[in-house]
Design an enzyme around this catalytic site. Structure first.
Site, PDB file in Angstrom:
ATOM      1  N   ASP A  95       0.844  -1.197   0.000  1.00 42.76           N
ATOM      2  CA  ASP A  95       0.000   0.000   0.000  1.00 42.76           C
ATOM      3  C   ASP A  95       0.882   1.250   0.000  1.00 42.76           C
ATOM      4  OD1 ASP A  95      -1.715   2.132   0.614  1.00 42.76           O
ATOM      5  OD2 ASP A  95      -3.040   0.849   1.781  1.00 42.76           O
ATOM      6  N   HIS A 148      -3.506   0.576  -2.774  1.00 44.04           N
ATOM      7  CA  HIS A 148      -4.430   1.201  -1.830  1.00 44.04           C
ATOM      8  C   HIS A 148      -5.812   1.246  -2.458  1.00 44.04           C
ATOM      9  CE1 HIS A 148      -5.363   3.710   1.680  1.00 44.04           C
ATOM     10  NE2 HIS A 148      -6.136   4.430   0.867  1.00 44.04           N
TER      11      HIS A 148
END
Length: 460
Positions: free
Chosen positions: A356, A387
């Protein structure tokens, strides 16, 4: 023309990011040689360590680890959620494509936008939040699958990111939920997504009072429907705050947080990649510029619109105001999402990826100890996905499939437990069922007096 320029800029930035990541891999001397099981050398090292989670998590054959405390519910989830067994891809291309997953789902529009019917809900202090009920486009009759385990269509409450943007990720989740028989509704904070700002008050990052009023209103309108909640990105801070503060008194049956931000104060203070930082900051300034005149009575707007970091923007918006001044530390003492997490009393699944680019490093941003000790918290930690990305090879979003499968499995599990247990005896996983009598009393009280004011409008 405009979208062509935007797409070109994104492509240029993506190529630059990819080149940087490739160079960093080469400089570090990493060799992507295939091991004896078809994995790269880097992946074998990762599996040997796996952040020390093997003793606390149950590994899915060929898939991602579900990190949680051992329980009957955890075992049932592993047996009944096929998405937990799906592979997430591997190799250096996945590391680079994490940025593309993120950019595509957070910034690019969908092919067909959802149609909504908006309810404006007036709160006790005369402030207004809105609920966008998704009413279209209707899926084909053959593709719409009724959920037999629910006596009436369940409500899927979606909480977007804390900046108010309705992303591609949210709209695709709404479409999939409608296909599977859910009734999606999107919660909009004060002043977000064209929701009118009628008071000189904005919703603080982790203040769940407005969300609680919205959920009570949904329960008032649909007393026989189960309510499930999904949050995206930084919007998970609000959902986790609500789940902790209301504990076993919540009307929510289960919740999922997609790419949540857990340690939010540290996240605001950190310096994420400049592209994401400035994109989020500029979007916030654009949204708040609509109320610049009225907000000037309580906020130093000139300083606000000249801020250069998310930390400074949030601090000027809620801490250093003309009416009062509170310290940054005390602000987060009452807004940190994990402040009451020990009180969570319904199953909550958090879907995160190790790559992420917005949340940050796994070791410092994921509170792994919580998932090892709390039987209601589950962490699905994938190797790749970016993300709020999680795009599979067939271009579908496998985090969405996991979300709806999780809700179905949780409902089936509690139903089986209710049938198995008889009399006054109750299992620890059924604590939230013990409050049914209290909730029914509340519903009768709500029906006797009109405590809500709302106005509906139809839009796209």
């Amino acid at each position: 023309m405009l979208w062509g320029i935007v797409a070109g800029v994104f492509l240029l930035i993506f190529l630059c990011l990819g080149r940087r990541l490739l160079c960093s891999k080469i400089k570090s001397g990493t060799v992507f040689s295939t091991g004896k099981h078809g994995n790269t050398k880097e992946e074998e090292d990762e599996e040997d360590d796996d952040f020390g989670l093997l003793q606390y998590s149950e590994k899915v054959q060929g898939g991602s680890p579900l990190i949680c405390k051992s329980s009957a519910l955890a075992t049932y989830l592993l047996d009944t959620c096929p998405a937990f067994s799906e592979t997430t891809g591997s190799g250096w291309s996945q590391i680079i494509w994490a940025h593309l997953h993120t950019i595509l789902n957070l910034f690019f529009p969908v092919e067909t936008e959802i149609e909504i019917a908006r309810d404006h809900l007036q709160l006790l202090d005369q402030g207004i939040v809105s609920l966008d009920w998704v009413v279209g486009p209707h899926p084909p009759s053959k593709s719409r699958r009724a959920t037999n385990i629910f006596p009436s269509p369940p409500i899927l409450l979606i909480i977007p990111n804390s900046f108010g943007r309705i992303t591609r990720n949210v709209q695709q989740l709404c479409s999939l939920a409608m296909e599977q028989g859910y009734y999606p509704v999107i919660f909009n904070r004060r002043g977000h997504n064209r929701c009118p700002l009628t008071t000189l008050k904005l919703q603080e990052f982790g203040d769940p009072s407005d969300l609680q009023a919205a959920i009570s209103y949904i329960r008032f309108r649909h007393p026989s429907s189960k309510i499930f909640a999904v949050s995206e990105s930084s919007g998970s801070g609000l959902l986790l705050s609500y789940m902790g503060e209301w504990g076993s008194s919540t009307y929510v049956t289960g919740a999922v947080c997609i790419s949540p931000i857990f340690r939010c104060q540290e996240w605001f203070e950190s310096r994420m990649l400049w592209f994401y930082r400035w994109t989020i900051l500029l979007y916030q300034k654009f949204c708040h510029s609509r109320y610049a005149t009225v907000l000037g009575d309580i906020i130093y707007t000139e300083r606000l619109f000249h801020s250069s970091s998310l930390w400074e923007f949030e601090e000027l918006l809620f801490c250093h105001t003309k009416r009062k001044a509170v310290s940054w530390q005390s602000y987060w003492e009452r807004n940190e999402p994990l402040r009451d997490v020990d009180e969570v009393a319904v199953p909550v699944l958090c879907i995160c990826s190790k790559d992420d680019p917005i949340r940050g490093n796994v070791d410092s941003t994921l509170p792994l100890e919580l998932f090892k000790t709390n039987p209601y918290l589950f962490l699905w930690l994938t190797k790749h996905g970016g993300h709020c990305g999680f795009i599979s090879q067939d271009s579908t979003i496998w985090s969405h499939r996991a979300t709806l499968q999780f809700f179905k499995s949780v409902t089936e599990f509690f139903r089986m437990e209710e049938r198995r247990l008889s009399g006054p005896r109750r299992s620890s996983v059924l604590l939230y069922r013990q409050r049914r009598g209290t909730l029914q009393k509340r519903e009768r009280a709500y029906s006797s007096i009109n405590i809500f004011n709302w106005q509906r409008s139809y839009t796209r």
